[in-house]
Design an enzyme around this catalytic site. Sequence first.
Site, PDB file in Angstrom:
ATOM      1  N   ARG A 246      12.832  -8.065   5.367  1.00  0.00           N
ATOM      2  CA  ARG A 246      14.101  -8.786   5.565  1.00  0.00           C
ATOM      3  C   ARG A 246      15.078  -7.898   6.298  1.00  0.00           C
ATOM      4  O   ARG A 246      15.152  -6.701   5.999  1.00  0.00           O
ATOM      5  CB  ARG A 246      14.746  -9.132   4.224  1.00  0.00           C
ATOM      6  CG  ARG A 246      14.028 -10.155   3.453  1.00  0.00           C
ATOM      7  CD  ARG A 246      14.518 -11.559   3.782  1.00  0.00           C
ATOM      8  NE  ARG A 246      13.415 -12.466   3.605  1.00  0.00           N
ATOM      9  CZ  ARG A 246      13.222 -13.581   4.288  1.00  0.00           C
ATOM     10  NH1 ARG A 246      14.080 -13.952   5.209  1.00  0.00           N
ATOM     11  NH2 ARG A 246      12.182 -14.340   4.058  1.00  0.00           N
TER      12      ARG A 246
ATOM     13  N   SER B 183       0.830  -1.212   0.000  1.00  0.00           N
ATOM     14  CA  SER B 183       0.000   0.000   0.000  1.00  0.00           C
ATOM     15  C   SER B 183       0.863   1.261   0.000  1.00  0.00           C
ATOM     16  O   SER B 183       0.487   2.270  -0.610  1.00  0.00           O
ATOM     17  CB  SER B 183      -0.976   0.002   1.186  1.00  0.00           C
ATOM     18  OG  SER B 183      -0.302   0.143   2.402  1.00  0.00           O
TER      19      SER B 183
ATOM     20  N   HIS C 122       8.522   2.885   9.038  1.00  0.00           N
ATOM     21  CA  HIS C 122       8.326   1.928  10.133  1.00  0.00           C
ATOM     22  C   HIS C 122       7.085   2.322  10.929  1.00  0.00           C
ATOM     23  O   HIS C 122       6.892   3.497  11.244  1.00  0.00           O
ATOM     24  CB  HIS C 122       9.562   1.913  11.038  1.00  0.00           C
ATOM     25  CG  HIS C 122       9.445   0.941  12.166  1.00  0.00           C
ATOM     26  ND1 HIS C 122       9.612  -0.414  11.999  1.00  0.00           N
ATOM     27  CD2 HIS C 122       9.134   1.123  13.474  1.00  0.00           C
ATOM     28  CE1 HIS C 122       9.416  -1.023  13.151  1.00  0.00           C
ATOM     29  NE2 HIS C 122       9.126  -0.122  14.062  1.00  0.00           N
TER      30      HIS C 122
ATOM     31  N   SER D  22       7.199   6.347  11.378  1.00  0.00           N
ATOM     32  CA  SER D  22       8.448   7.093  11.208  1.00  0.00           C
ATOM     33  C   SER D  22       9.047   6.788   9.842  1.00  0.00           C
ATOM     34  O   SER D  22       9.012   5.641   9.389  1.00  0.00           O
ATOM     35  CB  SER D  22       9.478   6.666  12.267  1.00  0.00           C
ATOM     36  OG  SER D  22       8.974   6.785  13.572  1.00  0.00           O
TER      37      SER D  22
ATOM     38  N   LEU E 183      18.599  -6.551   6.577  1.00  0.00           N
ATOM     39  CA  LEU E 183      19.657  -6.407   5.588  1.00  0.00           C
ATOM     40  C   LEU E 183      21.005  -6.264   6.291  1.00  0.00           C
ATOM     41  O   LEU E 183      21.115  -5.573   7.311  1.00  0.00           O
ATOM     42  CB  LEU E 183      19.373  -5.181   4.715  1.00  0.00           C
ATOM     43  CG  LEU E 183      18.068  -5.313   3.900  1.00  0.00           C
ATOM     44  CD1 LEU E 183      17.563  -3.956   3.434  1.00  0.00           C
ATOM     45  CD2 LEU E 183      18.285  -6.252   2.716  1.00  0.00           C
TER      46      LEU E 183
ATOM     47  N   GLU F  60      21.897  -0.600  12.027  1.00  0.00           N
ATOM     48  CA  GLU F  60      21.126  -0.904  13.234  1.00  0.00           C
ATOM     49  C   GLU F  60      19.634  -0.989  12.880  1.00  0.00           C
ATOM     50  O   GLU F  60      19.066  -0.029  12.345  1.00  0.00           O
ATOM     51  CB  GLU F  60      21.355   0.214  14.263  1.00  0.00           C
ATOM     52  CG  GLU F  60      20.821  -0.108  15.625  1.00  0.00           C
ATOM     53  CD  GLU F  60      20.939   1.089  16.571  1.00  0.00           C
ATOM     54  OE1 GLU F  60      20.399   1.018  17.665  1.00  0.00           O
ATOM     55  OE2 GLU F  60      21.569   2.103  16.170  1.00  0.00           O
TER      56      GLU F  60
HETATM   57  C1  GAR Z   1       3.838  -0.880   6.803  1.00  0.00           C
HETATM   58  O1  GAR Z   1       3.073  -0.650   7.946  1.00  0.00           O
HETATM   59  C2  GAR Z   1       5.299  -0.595   7.084  1.00  0.00           C
HETATM   60  O2  GAR Z   1       5.489   0.473   7.961  1.00  0.00           O
HETATM   61  C3  GAR Z   1       5.733  -1.893   7.702  1.00  0.00           C
HETATM   62  O3  GAR Z   1       5.106  -2.878   6.936  1.00  0.00           O
HETATM   63  C4  GAR Z   1       3.883  -2.362   6.442  1.00  0.00           C
HETATM   64  C5  GAR Z   1       3.843  -2.578   4.950  1.00  0.00           C
HETATM   65  O4  GAR Z   1       2.601  -2.223   4.433  1.00  0.00           O
HETATM   66  N1  GAR Z   1       7.152  -2.011   7.695  1.00  0.00           N
HETATM   67  C6  GAR Z   1       7.845  -2.533   8.701  1.00  0.00           C
HETATM   68  O5  GAR Z   1       7.338  -3.002   9.696  1.00  0.00           O
HETATM   69  C7  GAR Z   1       9.346  -2.511   8.506  1.00  0.00           C
HETATM   70  N2  GAR Z   1      10.000  -2.591   9.764  1.00  0.00           N
HETATM   71  P1  GAR Z   1       2.401  -2.083   2.863  1.00  0.00           P
HETATM   72  O6  GAR Z   1       2.999  -3.339   2.220  1.00  0.00           O
HETATM   73  O7  GAR Z   1       0.906  -2.055   2.710  1.00  0.00           O
HETATM   74  O8  GAR Z   1       3.081  -0.831   2.407  1.00  0.00           O
END
Ligand code: GAR
Length: 221
Positions: free
Chosen positions: A95, A17, A113, A140, A97, A147
Site C-alpha cells: 500500500r 518470506s 524494495h 535495497s 502510505l 516519496e
Molecule cells: C519482496 O520482494 C519485497 O521487496 C517486495 O515485495 C516482496 C515481498 O515478498 N516489496 C515491494 O515491492 C515494496 N515496494 P515477501 O512477502 O515474500 O517478503
Amino acid sequence: MTTDRLPIVVLVSGSGSNLRAIAERARTGALPVDIRCVLSDRAAAPGLAWAAAAGIPTEAIAVADHTDRAAFDRALAERIDAHAPALVVLAGFMRILGREFVDRYAGRMLNVHPSLLPRHRGLHTHRRVLEAGDAEHGASVHFVTPELDGGPVVVQARVPVLPGDDEAKLAARVLAQEHCIYPECIGWYATGRLRLVGERPVLDGRVLETPLLREASHAAA
Ligand code: GAR
C-alpha cells in the site's frame, strides 16, 4: 518477552518470506527484536497465516472498511501504536502510505524494495530490469519517507542478471538477498548502530553518503 529486544511491528501484504527470515533470526537470538504484531491489509495474506501459526499476534485491516486512504492510514497507525513498536518494518506491504502516516514514523520505519534504488521504483521491478536489459539487479533497504521508494538507502545487495533469466528466476535470486540484508539492517537498528540523522543514515557514527553494498556472494544465493 525480554527487555533487551527491540519491539517491532511488521506489515505484510503477501507471502511473508521476509517476515519469516526476520522471525527466524529473532527466534534463534541472532536478531534482538520482539515481533509484537504482524499487520496486513489483506486478511488472506499467507504471511499473516504463517505468523498466526507461529504464535505471533496478527491483525488484518481492510482498506475497503474505511472511507478513504487517510482513514485507513489512521486506523493502521492506531493498531501499530497499540503495540508500541520502536521500529515499523514494511515487509512486502503493498500500500502507498500517506505523508501524515509516514511522518509519524519518521526515522523508525524501514522498507525492503526489490531493485537497486533509485533505479526501478514502484512495481514489477524484475520485469522492468529484463526489459531494460540491465546487467545487474538487486535489493535495497531504506528508511521510509513520503516519496515512494525514495527514502535514504542503507544497504543494497547486487545480483547479476543471467542469460535465460525470467521474472521468476530473477525474483528468487533477489529475494534470497533480501532475506540477508533486511534482517542485518534491522539488527543494526535494534542494537543502536543505525539511525537516520536528517536525511542521511548514520551507521556506527559514520554518515552513509552512499548505500553499503553487499555482493551476492555475501549470502546464500
Ligand atoms: C519482496 O520482494 C519485497 O521487496 C517486495 O515485495 C516482496 C515481498 O515478498 N516489496 C515491494 O515491492 C515494496 N515496494 P515477501 O512477502 O515474500 O517478503
